[in-house]
Scaffold this active site. Structure first.
Site, PDB file in Angstrom:
ATOM      1  N   ALA A 147       5.364   4.165  10.313  1.00  0.00           N
ATOM      2  CA  ALA A 147       5.897   4.872   9.308  1.00  0.00           C
ATOM      3  C   ALA A 147       5.337   4.426   7.895  1.00  0.00           C
ATOM      4  O   ALA A 147       5.171   5.234   6.894  1.00  0.00           O
ATOM      5  CB  ALA A 147       7.106   4.734   9.218  1.00  0.00           C
TER       6      ALA A 147
ATOM      7  N   CYS B 103       5.134 -18.842 -23.509  1.00  0.00           N
ATOM      8  CA  CYS B 103       4.516 -19.872 -23.334  1.00  0.00           C
ATOM      9  C   CYS B 103       3.140 -19.927 -24.299  1.00  0.00           C
ATOM     10  O   CYS B 103       2.757 -20.839 -24.765  1.00  0.00           O
ATOM     11  CB  CYS B 103       3.861 -19.711 -22.076  1.00  0.00           C
ATOM     12  SG  CYS B 103       4.864 -19.989 -20.635  1.00  0.00           S
TER      13      CYS B 103
ATOM     14  N   ALA C 163       3.948  -6.399  27.607  1.00  0.00           N
ATOM     15  CA  ALA C 163       3.507  -5.770  29.165  1.00  0.00           C
ATOM     16  C   ALA C 163       4.095  -4.441  29.385  1.00  0.00           C
ATOM     17  O   ALA C 163       5.109  -4.146  28.725  1.00  0.00           O
ATOM     18  CB  ALA C 163       3.706  -6.871  30.155  1.00  0.00           C
ATOM     19  N   ALA C 164       3.716  -4.049  30.549  1.00  0.00           N
ATOM     20  CA  ALA C 164       4.436  -2.646  30.767  1.00  0.00           C
ATOM     21  C   ALA C 164       5.736  -2.624  31.305  1.00  0.00           C
ATOM     22  O   ALA C 164       6.473  -1.752  30.866  1.00  0.00           O
ATOM     23  CB  ALA C 164       3.434  -2.151  32.201  1.00  0.00           C
TER      24      ALA C 164
ATOM     25  N   ARG D   4       6.394 -15.999   6.333  1.00  0.00           N
ATOM     26  CA  ARG D   4       7.522 -15.705   5.946  1.00  0.00           C
ATOM     27  C   ARG D   4       8.116 -16.484   4.894  1.00  0.00           C
ATOM     28  O   ARG D   4       8.800 -16.092   3.766  1.00  0.00           O
ATOM     29  CB  ARG D   4       8.747 -15.964   7.071  1.00  0.00           C
ATOM     30  CG  ARG D   4       8.622 -15.208   8.201  1.00  0.00           C
ATOM     31  CD  ARG D   4       9.525 -15.744   9.377  1.00  0.00           C
ATOM     32  NE  ARG D   4       9.842 -14.668  10.727  1.00  0.00           N
ATOM     33  CZ  ARG D   4      10.424 -14.906  11.760  1.00  0.00           C
ATOM     34  NH1 ARG D   4      11.141 -15.768  11.715  1.00  0.00           N
ATOM     35  NH2 ARG D   4      10.338 -14.100  12.581  1.00  0.00           N
TER      36      ARG D   4
ATOM     37  N   GLU E  14       2.753 -23.458 -17.828  1.00  0.00           N
ATOM     38  CA  GLU E  14       2.078 -24.071 -19.019  1.00  0.00           C
ATOM     39  C   GLU E  14       3.016 -25.148 -19.509  1.00  0.00           C
ATOM     40  O   GLU E  14       2.487 -26.202 -19.975  1.00  0.00           O
ATOM     41  CB  GLU E  14       1.990 -22.946 -19.997  1.00  0.00           C
ATOM     42  CG  GLU E  14       0.976 -21.710 -19.919  1.00  0.00           C
ATOM     43  CD  GLU E  14       1.724 -20.635 -19.201  1.00  0.00           C
ATOM     44  OE1 GLU E  14       1.113 -19.496 -19.522  1.00  0.00           O
ATOM     45  OE2 GLU E  14       2.667 -20.896 -18.252  1.00  0.00           O
TER      46      GLU E  14
ATOM     47  N   ALA F 281       5.987   0.258  11.532  1.00  0.00           N
ATOM     48  CA  ALA F 281       4.607   0.001  10.926  1.00  0.00           C
ATOM     49  C   ALA F 281       3.950   1.270  10.972  1.00  0.00           C
ATOM     50  O   ALA F 281       3.149   1.394   9.862  1.00  0.00           O
ATOM     51  CB  ALA F 281       4.013  -1.059  11.787  1.00  0.00           C
TER      52      ALA F 281
ATOM     53  N   THR G  16      12.662  -3.371  17.415  1.00  0.00           N
ATOM     54  CA  THR G  16      12.863  -4.897  17.376  1.00  0.00           C
ATOM     55  C   THR G  16      14.191  -5.370  17.529  1.00  0.00           C
ATOM     56  O   THR G  16      14.363  -6.728  18.284  1.00  0.00           O
ATOM     57  CB  THR G  16      11.892  -5.440  16.495  1.00  0.00           C
ATOM     58  OG1 THR G  16      10.395  -4.909  16.544  1.00  0.00           O
ATOM     59  CG2 THR G  16      11.794  -6.834  16.412  1.00  0.00           C
TER      60      THR G  16
ATOM     61  N   THR H  41       6.667   1.355  15.785  1.00  0.00           N
ATOM     62  CA  THR H  41       7.033   2.850  15.227  1.00  0.00           C
ATOM     63  C   THR H  41       7.534   2.713  13.495  1.00  0.00           C
ATOM     64  O   THR H  41       6.808   3.388  12.652  1.00  0.00           O
ATOM     65  CB  THR H  41       8.703   3.096  15.914  1.00  0.00           C
ATOM     66  OG1 THR H  41       8.323   3.587  17.008  1.00  0.00           O
ATOM     67  CG2 THR H  41       8.976   4.418  15.099  1.00  0.00           C
TER      68      THR H  41
END
Length: 369
Positions: free
Chosen positions: A301, A88, A166-167, A187, A56, A299, A199, A297
């Protein structure tokens, strides 16, 4: 009844507010537009950083004397308290504005009441215009005020068959350069970027923002329960952005001298830390928005704890057929307990598809006949 001019002015204020994403913590993002008595825009502004002028005030400074007799459109009810800046509501009164339209009522007990102050001064006040749109733009701060924890946005990148690698473990790059650039935008809009020990150990991520002009670097957070994944020399420990390592209360951190460490209780079941305690610790550090980047893992949780407020999935037109899934154990054992989502946006990012979704409201219980 709101006019077309009212809607247009508020929608512009909402767009202005978004310019503050990632740089106003712990304050909300707010936009303001001032029209003069004849309905012409004479001032506009947004809250740019904590400690600086509110939206404002920025708009009124640009409007000057032309604000007198005009209307101010604000995405959040004007504040009514004196902190690092003045109230304000009082600034609007002193500027001679005769009408104020706001989108969302201020839920903060320390600052709300601006509408009453304005009415007491003879200003016409209307609330609720484009409230849903303004709430969406200010979701992180509103979540923090209402739930006393940061808002969590889970981002992942996967193939169309839901694989994140991938595997053989290779994962660079599943998605396109355009998608990776878009992640840096996420981010830049966040107060903190968070990953787990898997990670950190596998990718040695940097987690800082790149390629976004003027971005305020978010806090980099690694959940390293046993304090074994982050070692001296890890990229996340450079001086590009601040870093916090979250470990269990009994973890040995002698190998991390000078690193900011927070000790938290372990999860009641399984491995890892207690998610609510982690979010509470971040809230105490004035973090209002978290970008959860991995892995599966962690995520899982967060999902099991009911602490995922938004999902952003980048889906590449790729098939692997084997490899790790995007989400680990989220406590779901039957289809009836599936975490249902409501898709809010789908957009092409280069060759990929970005899908944004939020938890769906609970299904209504059928009435007995």
């Amino acid at each position: 009844m709101a006019t077309e001019a009212d809607v247009n002015a508020m929608r512009r204020a909402i767009a202005l507010a978004a310019r503050g994403l990632g740089s106003t913590r712990p304050n909300p993002v707010v936009g303001c537009v001032v029209l003069d008595a004849s309905g012409h825009e004479v001032g506009a502004g947004h809250h740019e950083r904590a400690g600086g002028p509110h939206a404002e005030v920025n708009a009124l400074r640009r409007a000057g004397v032309l604000a007198r007799g005009g209307t101010a459109y604000v995405t959040l009810e004007p504040c009514n308290h004196t902190g690092r800046t003045g109230p304000c509501a009082q600034a609007l009164v002193e500027a001679g504005v005769t009408r104020v339209v706001y989108a969302v009522a201020d839920p903060n007990p320390q600052a709300r009441g601006g509408a009453d102050t304005l009415r007491a001064a003879g200003v016409q006040v209307e609330g609720g215009l484009l409230a849903d749109e303004a709430e969406a733009g200010n979701a992180a701060w509103l979540t923090a005020v209402r739930l006393h924890r940061p808002r969590v946005r889970w981002k992942y990148a996967a193939t169309l068959d839901g694989r994140t690698a991938a595997a053989d473990g290779t994962s660079r790059w599943i998605t396109s350069a355009e998608s990776r650039a878009d992640v840096h935008r996420l981010r830049a809009e966040s107060d903190a970027v968070l990953v787990g020990s898997g990670t950190a150990r596998t990718d040695d991520p940097h987690l800082a923002v790149r390629g976004v002009e003027g971005a305020v670097q978010p806090l980099r957070v690694v959940v390293d329960t046993e304090a074994t994944a982050v070692r001296p020399g890890a990229r996340v420990l450079d001086d590009t952005a601040p870093t916090l390592i979250a470990v269990a209360e009994d973890a040995d951190t002698d190998h991390l001298p000078g690193v900011d460490v927070v000790r938290l209780p372990r999860a009641a079941t399984g491995r890892g830390l207690h998610v609510p305690a982690l979010l509470a610790a971040l809230h105490e550090r004035e973090i209002r928005s978290v970008l959860l980047e991995g892995g599966a893992t962690l995520a899982g949780a967060f999902a099991a704890a009911g602490a995922v407020d938004e999902v952003v999935g980048y889906l590449a037109p790729v098939l692997l057929g084997a490899g790790p899934a995007a989400l680990g154990d989220a406590g779901v054992t039957t289809i009836a307990d599936a975490l249902r989502l409501h898709v809010t946006d789908t957009v092409r990012i280069g060759p990929d598809l970005r899908v944004t979704a939020v938890p769906a409201p609970p299904a209504a219980t059928p009435k007995e006949r």
